[in-house]
Design a protein around this motif. Sequence first.
Motif, mmCIF file in Angstrom:
data_model
loop_
_atom_site.group_PDB
_atom_site.id
_atom_site.type_symbol
_atom_site.label_atom_id
_atom_site.label_comp_id
_atom_site.label_asym_id
_atom_site.label_seq_id
_atom_site.Cartn_x
_atom_site.Cartn_y
_atom_site.Cartn_z
ATOM 1 N N MET A 10 0.839 -1.201 0.000
ATOM 2 C CA MET A 10 0.000 0.000 0.000
ATOM 3 C C MET A 10 0.871 1.247 0.000
ATOM 4 S SD MET A 10 -3.038 0.772 2.635
ATOM 5 C CE MET A 10 -3.298 2.460 3.082
ATOM 6 N N GLU A 40 0.677 -7.557 -7.654
ATOM 7 C CA GLU A 40 0.543 -7.505 -6.195
ATOM 8 C C GLU A 40 -0.746 -8.223 -5.844
ATOM 9 O OE1 GLU A 40 1.207 -3.281 -4.632
ATOM 10 O OE2 GLU A 40 1.419 -3.028 -6.783
ATOM 11 N N GLU A 73 0.349 -8.845 1.912
ATOM 12 C CA GLU A 73 0.538 -8.680 0.461
ATOM 13 C C GLU A 73 1.773 -9.411 -0.029
ATOM 14 O OE1 GLU A 73 0.120 -4.699 -1.467
ATOM 15 O OE2 GLU A 73 2.108 -5.137 -2.284
HETATM 16 MG MG MG Z 1 2.355 -2.752 -2.989
#
Ligand code: MG
Length: 658
Positions: free
Chosen positions: A1, A50, A104
Amino acid sequence: MGLLSKGTSLSWEDTKKHADHVRKVGIQQLIAHYHRLKDRTNDQLKFGDEIEYTIVRLDHEKKVARLALVGPETLDKINEEEQRTPQEHVQTAWVPEYASYMIEGTPGRERPYGWCVMNYNIVESNMKMRRNQLVKALEGTGCIPLCITGFPRLGCPSFTDPQYEPTPTGGLSNSLFYPDEAIWKGHPRFKTLTRNIRQRKGENQAINIPIYKDQATPSPFVDHIPTTDETCLKNTMADHVYLDCMGFGMGMCCLQVTFQAVNIDEARHLYDQLAVLCPIMLAISAATPAYRGYLCDIDCRWDIISGSVDDRTKEELGLEPLKNDKFVIPKSRYDTISCYIHPTSDAFNDKPFPFDEEIKKTLQTQGLDEHLAHHFAHLFIRDPISLFEEKVQQDPEKETDHFENIQSTNWQTMRFKPPPPGSPIGWRVEFRPLELQLTDFENAAFVVFVVILTRTILSFGLDFRIPISKLDENMRRAVKRDAVKKGKFHFRKTIIPGDDDDDDDETDGASPPAPQEYEEMDIDTIINGKGGFPGVIPLMRMYVNSLEVDVDTRCTIQQYLKLIQKRASGELSTTATWMRNFITQHPDYKQDSIVNDRITYDLLVACDRISKGETCAELTGSLHSRTIRDIETCPGTAKRKSQSEDVSVKHRKMSQNN
Ligand code: MG
Ligand code: ADP
Ligand code: MG
């Protein structure tokens, strides 16, 4: 993020005090950076995906599914494992995400996939490797990773494990439904963003999602929310499900693709072209029909995540006259792009959008062209919403944190990414609208599709651009229930240059296509072609056929294109439709739009099985992964000794070549 700097996070009040400073230095950093890198060229295609995973605990005795708040310790475990066996982890990288039930995973640091065609055959293996690592790290915890975009009962009582109570009158989220403990524990960024976005806005987010009206759904449907607070109650709407904080949006998962362009010009060109495909691909990837335990009348998360980080004040929303704020802002920080950025696209920017005049002037004086200056002057109308004390003083020449701060909290459908300072990485573009699919096969199909699409656009000089106003309308249509089958989207009749009857009509960017040059098409037509319209996939096939490809990779590409083709034609269901059908056909479902614990449990058990390889005819038909099996049915393919060995050898070779 985005940016994950660590440090002592400042309160919203203090962050606000530094806002002008951050913008000013951020722009200086952009300028210095731009001049160092604007002429950089001859970079090769590289790309990476991702995936945000959801960690779920299934209680097989009680038959309930909960979101397990074990992300941070799972990440620690993977990192320890990486220390122990670094060689086995070079091809993957793991980072925190918004919620403690998320994590992630991407291809390894500085190890994106390369330009060589064989890389299309590695994406899925890499995803599989990531999933295996995650499964291994979760061993013994009773938790499983799933690639679901949204947990159907996100925000319902006790949706997390361990269970926590929300704190509607205090804390970070101030939510009636979402406890702060669900936010990622180990990193201050997510908590700070949550608090600051809410405080900047001046009240809680209020997101209303249209309920799916089934036979027994009360009419009007009233969402009985647990509060007597006047503001909350005023913000709810009849026939809608109410959500009230950042976690409902950023606590959902998605699939993103970043690719590297040859140079800045190509990056700007592809940014514009792919932007048009965002709503179309979002609709095809649709995977989220249920929210807070209710079946809703939309299939995609987009509007929820957009609302969940919408920090606009009443003045900025145009509800009160501008006094303390500078701009009325028509879009959330998380939204569709506001403008195309290639110099030839100006005529398609038919919607005015706010920008900082002074910043634009500075950028232009410093040598950025009008279009790029306009783009960044627009991104920089936003305040920084997370700032660390240690990072306030920045070198305007060497560092880029303040630039990245504003850049990475503009979450648009596309992101134009300048090269990071002092790295071998070139100009990149990120494609951000996609929802997650259950299997690595499907996710790889979407990723590879987007990348081959960029190659096809460049090879044939395709032009998808439509006026931004039409693109915005497409996005609103894309999220609706069954948009793939029922939706109509503005699209250009002519996407191959020089293909129109009258050459004089050809758009050179100086003027937008005349209204008769685009029409409303369904997704099947756009993707598969019909009548005189060639369709995106037939053009991609022409491109692929022109390549020299090993049979193995060709088979894989064919399976991927077929998946998207059949999803677009409606022959195969979107993930959202499959989930909707699963819910409505469940014996516990009472035609009242309610998705209870048991339905959720059974749905996630089914998702788990499919993720592990059980065939779901509705989703994939007879298509299946070619990457992870021995492909004896493909003539000319040498039988592999060991899949993982084969892939890692290939991957190593690839990286050496690049
Ligand atoms: Mg990323
Ligand atoms: P974000 O800001 O979107 O979180 P990340 O830095 O996490 O961006 O990287 C996103 C993706 O970019 C990853 O999949 C990574 O593999 C990929 N990537 C890394 N280097 C390159 C490159 N040179 N070109 C294209 N993609 C790259
Ligand atoms: Mg990203």
